[in-house]
Scaffold this motif. Structure first.
Motif, PDB file in Angstrom:
ATOM      1  N   MET A  78      26.225  17.331 -28.764  1.00 13.65           N
ATOM      2  CA  MET A  78      25.963  16.115 -27.990  1.00 13.65           C
ATOM      3  C   MET A  78      25.692  14.970 -28.947  1.00 13.65           C
ATOM      4  O   MET A  78      25.339  15.182 -30.112  1.00 13.65           O
ATOM      5  CB  MET A  78      24.787  16.302 -27.022  1.00 13.65           C
ATOM      6  N   THR A  79      25.880  13.755 -28.460  1.00 11.43           N
ATOM      7  CA  THR A  79      25.590  12.593 -29.306  1.00 11.43           C
ATOM      8  C   THR A  79      24.078  12.441 -29.474  1.00 11.43           C
ATOM      9  O   THR A  79      23.296  12.876 -28.627  1.00 11.43           O
ATOM     10  CB  THR A  79      26.149  11.296 -28.695  1.00 11.43           C
ATOM     11  N   VAL A  80      23.696  11.796 -30.547  1.00  7.58           N
ATOM     12  CA  VAL A  80      22.276  11.520 -30.777  1.00  7.58           C
ATOM     13  C   VAL A  80      21.725  10.665 -29.640  1.00  7.58           C
ATOM     14  O   VAL A  80      20.597  10.868 -29.183  1.00  7.58           O
ATOM     15  CB  VAL A  80      22.069  10.822 -32.139  1.00  7.58           C
ATOM     16  N   HIS A  81      22.532   9.723 -29.154  1.00  3.16           N
ATOM     17  CA  HIS A  81      22.087   8.881 -28.036  1.00  3.16           C
ATOM     18  C   HIS A  81      21.685   9.726 -26.837  1.00  3.16           C
ATOM     19  O   HIS A  81      20.651   9.484 -26.211  1.00  3.16           O
ATOM     20  CB  HIS A  81      23.208   7.909 -27.632  1.00  3.16           C
ATOM     21  N   LYS A  82      22.509  10.729 -26.505  1.00  3.72           N
ATOM     22  CA  LYS A  82      22.226  11.566 -25.339  1.00  3.72           C
ATOM     23  C   LYS A  82      21.013  12.465 -25.563  1.00  3.72           C
ATOM     24  O   LYS A  82      20.413  12.958 -24.617  1.00  3.72           O
ATOM     25  CB  LYS A  82      23.444  12.436 -25.012  1.00  3.72           C
ATOM     26  N   SER A  83      20.657  12.697 -26.822  1.00  5.05           N
ATOM     27  CA  SER A  83      19.539  13.603 -27.121  1.00  5.05           C
ATOM     28  C   SER A  83      18.186  12.935 -26.975  1.00  5.05           C
ATOM     29  O   SER A  83      17.151  13.601 -27.003  1.00  5.05           O
ATOM     30  CB  SER A  83      19.672  14.156 -28.546  1.00  5.05           C
ATOM     31  N   THR A 116      17.250  21.499 -34.871  1.00  2.29           N
ATOM     32  CA  THR A 116      18.256  20.463 -34.634  1.00  2.29           C
ATOM     33  C   THR A 116      19.120  20.334 -35.877  1.00  2.29           C
ATOM     34  O   THR A 116      18.605  20.252 -36.987  1.00  2.29           O
ATOM     35  CB  THR A 116      17.595  19.107 -34.336  1.00  2.29           C
ATOM     36  N   ALA A 117      20.447  20.328 -35.661  1.00  2.00           N
ATOM     37  CA  ALA A 117      21.387  20.094 -36.758  1.00  2.00           C
ATOM     38  C   ALA A 117      22.144  18.806 -36.462  1.00  2.00           C
ATOM     39  O   ALA A 117      22.673  18.633 -35.358  1.00  2.00           O
ATOM     40  CB  ALA A 117      22.355  21.264 -36.888  1.00  2.00           C
ATOM     41  N   LEU A 118      22.182  17.902 -37.423  1.00  2.00           N
ATOM     42  CA  LEU A 118      22.879  16.623 -37.273  1.00  2.00           C
ATOM     43  C   LEU A 118      24.087  16.608 -38.187  1.00  2.00           C
ATOM     44  O   LEU A 118      23.946  16.755 -39.403  1.00  2.00           O
ATOM     45  CB  LEU A 118      21.937  15.464 -37.622  1.00  2.00           C
ATOM     46  N   ILE A 119      25.273  16.457 -37.607  1.00  3.93           N
ATOM     47  CA  ILE A 119      26.490  16.415 -38.414  1.00  3.93           C
ATOM     48  C   ILE A 119      26.985  14.974 -38.508  1.00  3.93           C
ATOM     49  O   ILE A 119      27.075  14.264 -37.510  1.00  3.93           O
ATOM     50  CB  ILE A 119      27.590  17.350 -37.826  1.00  3.93           C
ATOM     51  N   ALA A 174      27.098  11.968 -34.439  1.00  7.90           N
ATOM     52  CA  ALA A 174      26.961  10.512 -34.443  1.00  7.90           C
ATOM     53  C   ALA A 174      28.027   9.858 -33.576  1.00  7.90           C
ATOM     54  O   ALA A 174      27.813   8.778 -33.031  1.00  7.90           O
ATOM     55  CB  ALA A 174      27.058   9.984 -35.874  1.00  7.90           C
ATOM     56  N   VAL A 175      29.192  10.501 -33.462  1.00  8.06           N
ATOM     57  CA  VAL A 175      30.337   9.895 -32.771  1.00  8.06           C
ATOM     58  C   VAL A 175      30.890  10.854 -31.722  1.00  8.06           C
ATOM     59  O   VAL A 175      30.538  12.036 -31.686  1.00  8.06           O
ATOM     60  CB  VAL A 175      31.449   9.529 -33.777  1.00  8.06           C
ATOM     61  N   ARG A 176      31.762  10.343 -30.865  1.00  5.24           N
ATOM     62  CA  ARG A 176      32.377  11.177 -29.828  1.00  5.24           C
ATOM     63  C   ARG A 176      33.759  11.682 -30.245  1.00  5.24           C
ATOM     64  O   ARG A 176      34.113  12.817 -29.950  1.00  5.24           O
ATOM     65  CB  ARG A 176      32.511  10.392 -28.515  1.00  5.24           C
ATOM     66  N   LYS A 177      34.550  10.826 -30.913  1.00  2.51           N
ATOM     67  CA  LYS A 177      35.942  11.155 -31.214  1.00  2.51           C
ATOM     68  C   LYS A 177      36.084  11.781 -32.598  1.00  2.51           C
ATOM     69  O   LYS A 177      35.199  11.685 -33.437  1.00  2.51           O
ATOM     70  CB  LYS A 177      36.795   9.881 -31.134  1.00  2.51           C
ATOM     71  N   GLY A 178      37.259  12.396 -32.827  1.00  4.06           N
ATOM     72  CA  GLY A 178      37.581  12.931 -34.138  1.00  4.06           C
ATOM     73  C   GLY A 178      37.059  14.346 -34.341  1.00  4.06           C
ATOM     74  O   GLY A 178      36.322  14.887 -33.508  1.00  4.06           O
ATOM     75  N   PRO A 179      37.410  14.955 -35.474  1.00  2.00           N
ATOM     76  CA  PRO A 179      37.015  16.354 -35.732  1.00  2.00           C
ATOM     77  C   PRO A 179      35.512  16.544 -35.860  1.00  2.00           C
ATOM     78  O   PRO A 179      35.014  17.650 -35.657  1.00  2.00           O
ATOM     79  CB  PRO A 179      37.729  16.682 -37.053  1.00  2.00           C
ATOM     80  N   TRP A 180      34.769  15.477 -36.196  1.00  2.00           N
ATOM     81  CA  TRP A 180      33.319  15.593 -36.360  1.00  2.00           C
ATOM     82  C   TRP A 180      32.569  14.931 -35.205  1.00  2.00           C
ATOM     83  O   TRP A 180      31.372  14.693 -35.303  1.00  2.00           O
ATOM     84  CB  TRP A 180      32.890  14.979 -37.700  1.00  2.00           C
ATOM     85  N   GLY A 181      33.289  14.684 -34.119  1.00  2.00           N
ATOM     86  CA  GLY A 181      32.678  14.097 -32.938  1.00  2.00           C
ATOM     87  C   GLY A 181      32.411  15.146 -31.872  1.00  2.00           C
ATOM     88  O   GLY A 181      32.799  16.312 -31.990  1.00  2.00           O
ATOM     89  N   VAL A 182      31.775  14.733 -30.813  1.00  2.00           N
ATOM     90  CA  VAL A 182      31.392  15.638 -29.726  1.00  2.00           C
ATOM     91  C   VAL A 182      32.599  16.379 -29.157  1.00  2.00           C
ATOM     92  O   VAL A 182      32.562  17.600 -28.971  1.00  2.00           O
ATOM     93  CB  VAL A 182      30.674  14.842 -28.607  1.00  2.00           C
ATOM     94  N   GLU A 183      33.671  15.656 -28.885  1.00  2.00           N
ATOM     95  CA  GLU A 183      34.816  16.280 -28.215  1.00  2.00           C
ATOM     96  C   GLU A 183      35.458  17.361 -29.083  1.00  2.00           C
ATOM     97  O   GLU A 183      35.698  18.481 -28.626  1.00  2.00           O
ATOM     98  CB  GLU A 183      35.833  15.202 -27.828  1.00  2.00           C
TER      99      GLU A 183
END
Length: 681
Positions: A610-615, A623-626, A511-520
């Motif tokens: 990848m972010t949901v937006h990019k998908s 598909t797994a959504l975290i 859902a997000v880019r930053k943080g431990p549960w983000g893309v990066e």
């Protein structure tokens, strides 16, 4: 006293412009506003040093709203619930010492705010068409404040759609026979053939929309529509010029492949089939993007050379792009938009498809439209539950059809049921479904940031036909052509194509880019896990097996934002050493592959996550959504729905904290615009 320590009571932001600028600076420091927002206000203050702070504040908030996808600022809605309307402050940031929007706006009267704006030389009234007004940077329309450019975009779209809705296309007398010839396999008894209705409706207008969820047959519908339009033209010796487009390269590639298959199975004469295109381009390429500018080669003064334009994944098209697209269309050309109205809106400002499809669920067909549809299609809308437009107040609805029967997600599909519960904002039923589990649904609850269950799922998948990232990386080793294979041997291309297809077997979405549960953070974590499992041999920038996502269009390389490639070792020449090249699928519908040197790729990132937006525009077998461990403004039912519907065969929800899923499903994206209001529908 320094700015950072100045007490709240010492500031009078709504009385003195300097104090307002100080407060905005604090909001920028906290990350509540963008530096761009404050810079815009600074520019306006230079234009009018005597500007009322109320005007400058409204400008800052309008610019801020634009960054959140809103086309305008609704003044009264902002005053009613400032923190919610503005998503300020960001979740959890209630730092004392910084005045909140709700505190700043407390007691402000909406009529007074509107009067201050109307009196400003920086603001034009929507009804003022004078030359002087046309140069003002802000536009006030009722209770909505716009940046001039976005007001203009709405006006251009409004004007173009009014013209197209008023245009009536000639319909061939044998339309019922042609429809029956193309739709020989109706849905089950008692189910309305919405695809047939969509084709019929689109033949009579210069503008139409076909919306529907995954598996409802949007592509099947449009291919039959193109056959329906092209057949009479071919018979008369004047074949239509048809173009197909999508917002991203990935969506274009997928539609190219899907349409190629559909066209081959069409029951039409070969002469007609040959005139139905299968190649899909990106909207940017169609219009002729000019790098470094907002302008395109095709515009109102240089129209597109076409008779019919079909745009897929239209939910991803923002307000500016839609205005440019409509500007470039010849007056006689038909425009057909395809898309899922319930998906995430565009990354940039606006939710054009969502706005235009606001009445799609209820139907709102006039008695005349309803009677015409039934007469040409043979379908009955009695008992369909659709609302009737008895006073001609829904003109746009007469050219919109929502496909409602999913062939992919039937009644027994857990994915389909979960998507429906989420779309209906019913988190309780969605949770019961997830807890019950099924052949195509699973839920993984992590016990903390260091829970290794995440790595096990991502590497090995879950379920009977488990396939995580180990699947494509094992194939990379076991199916590699022999080292002595010549560089021009087709086995290298076949190998690369097989790996690209295998990579689509699984995708982790965030859902997000930053943080431990983000893309990066997750891309780093998964890379480390793959290295530890010896599935890759390096964690440096480039290594064999690295999957990458294009983050910007590169017209020189023919690669588009959203394209996914995999780094592979290939012989540089016959018998020569092997070098890394990145294999990307060609958007040709034939399974072609292009190879690019990593050194030529400037705008790529690793894409284990990848972010949901990019998908959007993509599909994956599993598909797994975290979800992150805290509620975030991006977490809405649209994001969850979009993530779920990227899955073809299996969906896994990964939770890092309970209740975030339920909270997200209860939240709905509401992008502010005046598009539907101005269209009077």
């Amino acid at each position: 006293m320094s700015l950072s320590t100045m007490p709240l009571e010492a500031l009078a932001p709504l009385d003195r412009a300097d104090d307002l600028m100080h407060l905005l600076e604090r909001w920028v420091e906290r990350g509540w506003l963008r530096a761009l927002d404050k810079a815009f206000v600074g520019f306006l203050h230079e234009l009018d040093p005597q500007a009322d702070p109320l005007v400058l504040l409204a400008a800052a908030l309008t610019s801020h709203q634009l960054g959140h996808g809103h086309v305008c600022l609704d003044l009264f809605e902002t005053l009613n619930a400032p923190d919610f309307a503005l998503s300020l402050p960001p979740e959890g940031d209630l730092s004392s010492g910084v005045m909140l929007p709700s505190q700043l706006l407390d007691g402000l009267d909406g009529d007074h705010w509107c009067q201050a704006l109307a009196a400003s030389p920086l603001v034009a009234l929507a009804v003022d068409g004078s030359v002087a007004a046309q140069s003002r940077p802000l536009v006030l329309s009722g209770k909505r404040l716009y940046l001039r450019r976005y007001w203009t975009y709405e006006r251009r779209i409004d004007s173009a759609l009014r013209q197209r809705l008023a245009a009536q296309e000639a319909v061939s007398a044998d339309l019922p026979q042609r429809l029956n010839g193309l739709f020989q396999q109706p849905p089950p008894d008692g189910v309305v053939d919405w695809q047939k209705l969509a084709c019929a409706l689109a033949t009579r207008g210069a503008f139409s929309i076909v919306t529907g969820g995954p598996g409802t047959g949007k592509t099947t519908t449009v291919v039959r529509l193109l056959a329906l339009l092209q057949a009479p033209a071919v018979e008369q010796g004047t074949a239509l010029r048809i173009r197909l487009a999508a917002p991203t390269g990935k969506a274009a590639a997928r539609l190219t492949e899907s349409i190629s298959q559909q066209v081959r199975s069409l029951q039409v004469p070969e002469a007609v089939r040959e005139k139905i295109p299968t190649e899909v381009t990106t909207v940017h390429r169609l219009l002729g993007s000019r790098p470094g500018t907002r302008h395109f080669r095709h515009h109102a003064g240089n129209l597109l050379p076409l008779d019919v334009l079909v745009v897929d994944e239209a939910s991803m098209i923002d307000l500016e792009m839609m205005a440019n697209l409509l500007d470039a269309l010849p007056p006689h050309a038909r425009l057909v938009l395809l898309g899922d109205k319930d998906q995430l809106a565009s990354v940039e400002a606006g939710a054009v498809l969502g706005d235009l499809c606001r009445d799609a669920e209820a139907g709102w067909y006039s008695p005349g439209t309803r009677q015409w549809l039934e007469s040409v299609s043979g379908e009955s809308l009695a008992g369909s539950g659709l609302q009737e437009d008895l006073d001609a107040s829904h003109p746009l609805a007469q050219q919109v059809v929502m496909l409602r029967y999913s062939r992919r997600f039937g009644e027994g599909s857990g994915i389909g049921q979960l998507a429906r519960w989420v779309n209906q904002q019913n988190p309780e039923q969605a949770r019961l479904l997830l807890d019950a589990g099924s052949h195509d649904l699973s839920c993984l609850r992590l016990k903390g940031e260091h829970d290794r269950a995440l790595e096990r799922l991502v590497l090995d998948g879950q379920g009977g036909d488990a396939q995580g990232y180990r699947y494509y990386l094992n194939l990379l080793r076991t199916t590699r052509p022999p080292a002595q294979t010549p560089r021009d041997d087709p086995r290298w291309t076949d190998w690369a194509r097989q790996l690209l297809q295998a990579f689509d077997a699984f995708q982790l979405l965030c859902a997000v880019r930053k943080g431990p549960w983000g893309v990066e953070g997750l891309n780093q974590r998964i890379t480390a896990a793959l290295l530890k499992a010896r599935l890759i041999d390096s964690d440096q920038q480039w290594y064999e097996g690295r999957p990458v996502l294009m983050t910007r269009n590169d017209y020189g390389l023919g690669l588009m934002n959203g394209d996914i490639g995999i780094a592979l070792k290939l012989p540089e020449s016959d018998g020569g050493p092997q070098v890394l090249r990145v294999a990307f699928p060609r958007n040709d519908g034939q399974g072609g592959v292009r190879f690019v040197l990593p050194s030529r790729l400037n705008d790529v990132e690793t894409v284990y996550a990848m972010t949901v937006h990019k998908s959007q525009g993509s599909e994956f077998a599993h598909t797994a959504l975290i979800l992150p461990d805290a509620l975030n403004p991006v977490l809405t039912k649209e994001l969850i729905y979009t993530g779920i519907t990227r899955a073809k065969d299996r969906f896994s929800l990964i939770e890092t904290r309970g209740a975030v899923f339920e909270e997200a499903v209860r939240r709905k994206v509401k992008r502010l615009s005046g598009l539907m209001l101005e269209l009077g529908v």
